[in-house]
Design a protein around this motif. Sequence first.
Motif, mmCIF file in Angstrom:
data_model
loop_
_atom_site.group_PDB
_atom_site.id
_atom_site.type_symbol
_atom_site.label_atom_id
_atom_site.label_comp_id
_atom_site.label_asym_id
_atom_site.label_seq_id
_atom_site.Cartn_x
_atom_site.Cartn_y
_atom_site.Cartn_z
ATOM 1 N N THR A 90 1.476 -2.152 8.982
ATOM 2 C CA THR A 90 2.179 -3.267 8.341
ATOM 3 C C THR A 90 2.819 -2.800 7.023
ATOM 4 O O THR A 90 3.969 -3.146 6.730
ATOM 5 N N MET A 91 2.093 -2.020 6.266
ATOM 6 C CA MET A 91 2.629 -1.505 4.998
ATOM 7 C C MET A 91 3.824 -0.600 5.250
ATOM 8 O O MET A 91 4.817 -0.676 4.525
ATOM 9 N N LYS A 92 3.748 0.224 6.294
ATOM 10 C CA LYS A 92 4.863 1.116 6.618
ATOM 11 C C LYS A 92 6.081 0.308 7.051
ATOM 12 O O LYS A 92 7.198 0.590 6.638
ATOM 13 N N GLU A 93 5.858 -0.704 7.883
ATOM 14 C CA GLU A 93 6.959 -1.541 8.343
ATOM 15 C C GLU A 93 7.622 -2.262 7.170
ATOM 16 O O GLU A 93 8.848 -2.357 7.100
ATOM 17 N N ASN A 94 6.824 -2.732 6.213
ATOM 18 C CA ASN A 94 7.364 -3.436 5.045
ATOM 19 C C ASN A 94 8.124 -2.489 4.136
ATOM 20 O O ASN A 94 9.102 -2.883 3.501
ATOM 21 N N SER A 95 7.697 -1.224 4.065
ATOM 22 C CA SER A 95 8.387 -0.267 3.198
ATOM 23 C C SER A 95 9.691 0.222 3.842
ATOM 24 O O SER A 95 10.593 0.684 3.157
ATOM 25 N N ASP A 96 9.778 0.119 5.187
ATOM 26 C CA ASP A 96 10.988 0.537 5.891
ATOM 27 C C ASP A 96 12.090 -0.516 5.798
ATOM 28 O O ASP A 96 13.255 -0.221 6.047
ATOM 29 N N GLU A 97 11.744 -1.720 5.422
ATOM 30 C CA GLU A 97 12.734 -2.813 5.384
ATOM 31 C C GLU A 97 13.629 -2.748 4.190
ATOM 32 O O GLU A 97 13.502 -2.254 3.208
#
Length: 112
Positions: free
Chosen positions: A105-112
């Motif tokens: 989830t943290m990775k997905e949020n940082s990719d946005e």
Amino acid sequence: MTSSNQLDLAFAALAHPARRAILAQLALGEATVNDLAEPFEMSLPAVSRHIRVLEDAGLISRGRKAQYRPCALNAAPLKAVASWADQYRYIWDARFDVMDNLLKTMKENSDE
């Protein structure tokens, strides 16, 4: 000796890093006390005391070859320790799954 006492002795023996290192050496094969003492900066009597603790816990056995008394690993108590710890594996797995999901989830949020 009950299995609970055996497990207590094994955990007590495994609590010291020098004894864990001795077991790691013995996992490679038999060794004499002098061989086992070589990597340590402690007296031979101190190493002998550690070996005695491991022997009392059933983690190692001592044989007799001519004038030598080589030590050998006895894995049965280690299996008992692993079996005891394995009953809690579901807790570790669940916590690692939660951590894995959080990291995703943290990775997905940082990719946005």
